[in-house]
Write a protein that holds these residues in place. Structure first.
Motif, PDB file in Angstrom:
ATOM      1  N   GLN A  29       0.824  -1.201   0.000  1.00  0.00           N
ATOM      2  CA  GLN A  29       0.000   0.000   0.000  1.00  0.00           C
ATOM      3  C   GLN A  29       0.862   1.256   0.000  1.00  0.00           C
ATOM      4  OE1 GLN A  29      -2.388  -0.519   3.564  1.00  0.00           O
ATOM      5  NE2 GLN A  29      -4.106  -1.295   2.355  1.00  0.00           N
ATOM      6  N   VAL A  30       0.225   2.370  -0.365  1.00  0.00           N
ATOM      7  CA  VAL A  30       0.881   3.672  -0.268  1.00  0.00           C
ATOM      8  C   VAL A  30      -0.045   4.630   0.470  1.00  0.00           C
ATOM      9  CG1 VAL A  30       2.153   3.310  -2.413  1.00  0.00           C
ATOM     10  CG2 VAL A  30      -0.013   4.543  -2.469  1.00  0.00           C
ATOM     11  N   LEU A  31       0.546   5.626   1.096  1.00  0.00           N
ATOM     12  CA  LEU A  31      -0.212   6.704   1.714  1.00  0.00           C
ATOM     13  C   LEU A  31      -0.261   7.853   0.712  1.00  0.00           C
ATOM     14  CD1 LEU A  31      -1.614   7.859   4.277  1.00  0.00           C
ATOM     15  CD2 LEU A  31       0.616   8.822   4.892  1.00  0.00           C
ATOM     16  N   VAL A  32      -1.481   8.328   0.420  1.00  0.00           N
ATOM     17  CA  VAL A  32      -1.671   9.385  -0.568  1.00  0.00           C
ATOM     18  C   VAL A  32      -2.253  10.617   0.121  1.00  0.00           C
ATOM     19  CG1 VAL A  32      -2.834  10.064  -2.707  1.00  0.00           C
ATOM     20  CG2 VAL A  32      -2.057   7.703  -2.396  1.00  0.00           C
ATOM     21  N   GLN A  33      -1.635  11.757  -0.132  1.00  0.00           N
ATOM     22  CA  GLN A  33      -2.234  13.025   0.262  1.00  0.00           C
ATOM     23  C   GLN A  33      -3.270  13.367  -0.810  1.00  0.00           C
ATOM     24  OE1 GLN A  33      -0.344  17.021  -0.427  1.00  0.00           O
ATOM     25  NE2 GLN A  33      -0.046  16.892   1.802  1.00  0.00           N
ATOM     26  N   VAL A  34      -4.535  13.311  -0.442  1.00  0.00           N
ATOM     27  CA  VAL A  34      -5.623  13.461  -1.407  1.00  0.00           C
ATOM     28  C   VAL A  34      -5.760  14.932  -1.809  1.00  0.00           C
ATOM     29  CG1 VAL A  34      -8.073  13.081  -1.846  1.00  0.00           C
ATOM     30  CG2 VAL A  34      -6.814  11.478  -0.382  1.00  0.00           C
ATOM     31  N   PRO A  88       7.555   8.637  -2.733  1.00  0.00           N
ATOM     32  CA  PRO A  88       6.975   9.893  -2.248  1.00  0.00           C
ATOM     33  C   PRO A  88       7.219  11.034  -3.235  1.00  0.00           C
ATOM     34  CG  PRO A  88       8.005   8.730  -0.446  1.00  0.00           C
ATOM     35  CD  PRO A  88       8.358   7.965  -1.690  1.00  0.00           C
ATOM     36  N   GLY A  89       6.168  11.812  -3.448  1.00  0.00           N
ATOM     37  CA  GLY A  89       6.232  12.912  -4.392  1.00  0.00           C
ATOM     38  C   GLY A  89       5.557  12.618  -5.718  1.00  0.00           C
TER      39      GLY A  89
END
Length: 325
Positions: A29-34, A88-89
């Motif tokens: 999984q990845v963490l996404v800033q929505v 990230p990014g």
């Protein structure tokens, strides 16, 4: 972080803006800033817990996941174990769990790089509706050049992509929609546009009928098909009771299809990076364009869902998520 949460099933009134913890990505999984999140009919089903069969997978008495929303576009901020190809990014789009929030986790296998030609809001309008339309046109109906295709609900979220994808496949497309969406469906490339308030279904016979509206009987839809035509059922109407609602029509289609000459296909869609990349290629060559009805702030999610359920949206409604402070 800010998020739209619910603690019980019900109408849009059960949704509220709250402060909750930022989730952590697990394996794969990845963490996404929505940055933006699409509003999809699936959100309504999970919010209400209807039909009741939905609750078998999402919580019998209350939602197992408190945060609603699936479509997303945003920026990767962290990756879990085993994730490759994303760092990230990266700007991404796809589907996750609880995208009506400042951050959400998503499977890496359901994300793809955001098309460079799209804004975050436009990209968030693509994943579920675009992949559903792709599955309907490419996989279920197997549309080929010269096919005659009828798209019912051509001005909606799935329908707007279905028209464009069928045209890109070389079909002659007829779009059936309401009077306020006629011009849009023409601009999307439909060869013919029919107002359903004047004509229930055209009298022509079609190689494929793709029904995204769900309020016509199987017998009526079959009469619009050629003897060897394909009927693709996307979703279903809400007239089958609280247990099955539109799923009863899907089950009847499965039972009937083997004994008639026509193929009756209840659509099963699977989100994947590969499908998103196929859509990206069509977006970047100008063959499909997302249709964003309007944007709402995060606190406006309940109103956006009410508009969706009322059938008033043209294309997709999108939630814009501000950068965390």
């Amino acid at each position: 972080m800010k998020a739209i949460v619910q603690d019980r099933y019900g109408s849009a009134d059960v949704l509220r803006l709250a402060d909750i913890d930022v989730p952590s990505p697990g394996a794969g999984q990845v963490l996404v800033q929505v940055r933006a999140a699409g509003v999809d009919p699936g959100v309504w089903h999970l919010m209400t817990g209807l039909p009741y069969v939905v609750r078998l997978g999402y919580g019998l008495r209350r939602p197992r996941d408190r945060v609603r929303g699936m479509d997303l576009a945003g920026v990767v901020t962290a990756v879990g174990p085993g994730v490759t190809g994303l760092i990230p990014g990266d700007e991404v789009y796809g589907t996750g769990v609880g995208s009506f929030a400042e951050y959400t986790v998503a499977s890496a296998g359901r994300l793809a790089p955001k098309p460079a030609t799209l804004s975050f809001e436009q990209a968030a309008a693509v994943p579920i509706s675009g992949q559903t339309a792709l599955a309907a046109v490419r996989d279920a109906a197997r549309v080929r050049p010269g096919h005659r295709v009828l798209v019912i609900g051509a001005g909606g979220g799935v329908g707007s992509y279905t028209v464009q994808l069928a045209r890109a496949a070389g079909a002659h497309v007829t779009g059936l929609c309401g009077p306020t969406k006629l011009d849009l469906v023409r601009r999307l490339g439909a060869d013919e546009v029919v107002d359903y308030t004047h004509v229930d279904l055209p009298e022509h016979r079609y190689d494929a009928v793709i029904d995204t509206a769900g309020n016509r009987s199987l017998s009526r839809l079959r009469r619009a098909l050629t003897p060897a035509g394909v009927l693709v059922l996307v979703g279903g109407e809400a007239h089958g009771g609280r247990w099955l609602q539109g799923f009863d029509r899907q089950l009847r289609a499965l039972a009937l299809s083997p004994v008639v000459g026509q193929r009756l296909v209840p659509l099963m869609n699977k989100e994947s990076t590969e499908n998103l990349m196929a859509l990206t290629a069509l977006i970047e060559t100008g063959q499909i364009t997302p249709v964003v009805d309007r944007t709402w702030p995060l606190a406006g999610v309940p109103d956006a869902i009410r508009q969706l359920k009322g059938g008033h949206a043209t294309g997709k409604s999108v939630i814009t998520v501000p950068l965390p402070r």
